[in-house]
Design a protein around this motif. Structure first.
Motif, PDB file in Angstrom:
ATOM      1  N   UNK A 137      49.656  18.206 -17.469  1.00 24.79           N
ATOM      2  CA  UNK A 137      49.172  17.896 -15.948  1.00 24.79           C
ATOM      3  C   UNK A 137      48.229  18.855 -15.448  1.00 24.79           C
ATOM      4  N   UNK A 138      48.307  19.885 -16.442  1.00 26.82           N
ATOM      5  CA  UNK A 138      46.680  20.939 -16.899  1.00 26.82           C
ATOM      6  C   UNK A 138      46.104  20.551 -17.164  1.00 26.82           C
ATOM      7  N   UNK A 139      45.535  19.526 -17.938  1.00 23.51           N
ATOM      8  CA  UNK A 139      44.439  19.038 -19.266  1.00 23.51           C
ATOM      9  C   UNK A 139      43.132  18.645 -17.687  1.00 23.51           C
ATOM     10  N   UNK A 140      41.844  19.331 -18.053  1.00 26.24           N
ATOM     11  CA  UNK A 140      41.057  19.034 -17.470  1.00 26.24           C
ATOM     12  C   UNK A 140      39.991  17.675 -17.684  1.00 26.24           C
ATOM     13  N   UNK A 141      39.641  17.195 -16.661  1.00 22.31           N
ATOM     14  CA  UNK A 141      38.981  15.672 -17.546  1.00 22.31           C
ATOM     15  C   UNK A 141      37.910  15.585 -16.323  1.00 22.31           C
ATOM     16  N   UNK A 142      36.688  14.989 -17.797  1.00 21.11           N
ATOM     17  CA  UNK A 142      35.548  14.315 -16.935  1.00 21.11           C
ATOM     18  C   UNK A 142      35.062  13.809 -17.669  1.00 21.11           C
ATOM     19  N   UNK A 143      34.038  12.809 -17.175  1.00 22.67           N
ATOM     20  CA  UNK A 143      33.144  12.107 -17.833  1.00 22.67           C
ATOM     21  C   UNK A 143      32.843  12.016 -18.416  1.00 22.67           C
ATOM     22  N   UNK A 144      32.142  11.748 -19.937  1.00 22.42           N
ATOM     23  CA  UNK A 144      30.983  11.909 -21.335  1.00 22.42           C
ATOM     24  C   UNK A 144      29.562  11.111 -20.180  1.00 22.42           C
TER      25      UNK A 144
END
Length: 121
Positions: free
Chosen positions: A32-39
């Motif tokens: 749940x703490x994973x950080x997401x960002x589009x490439x």
């Protein structure tokens, strides 16, 4: 399905349809703490991508945690984990581990510091 005010909301798809029948992500490192960002630069999604995948990718133009993305999409975290895993596998999304929790200080060390400060008086 209707919202609390009685208005129709477009939620006809069940979660297992959105996740293509899967209940587990392909990666076990997504929390749940994973950080997401589009490439960057962005890749075009396939025509078969769901609107939830498209919305998730749009949201992740800026850094966002998985739990925040789930809240914005109004979907269960477990379902968003599957979507994130798929988008990361296809090279559309980068999933980074969240900030690790700090290790609590040693109680004995804190007591020694307190005792030292009291001796300074």
């Amino acid at each position: 399905m209707s919202d609390p005010e009685g208005e129709y909301t477009d939620r006809a798809l069940r979660p297992y349809v959105i996740s293509k029948g899967r209940s587990r992500p392909t990666r076990n490192t997504i929390g749940i703490e994973t950080l997401l960002i589009a490439v960057d630069p962005p890749h075009d999604l396939p025509v078969s991508a769901t609107r939830e995948e498209r919305a998730l990718l749009r949201m992740c133009r800026r850094l966002l945690s998985l739990v925040e993305a789930a809240a914005h999409l109004q979907l269960p975290v477990s379902l968003v984990k599957v979507l994130v895993s798929d988008l990361a596998d296809s090279g559309h999304l980068s999933a980074r581990p969240g900030v690790p929790q700090a290790v609590p200080p040693d109680g004995q060390l804190l007591q020694e510091v307190l005792d030292g400060l009291r001796r300074l008086r």
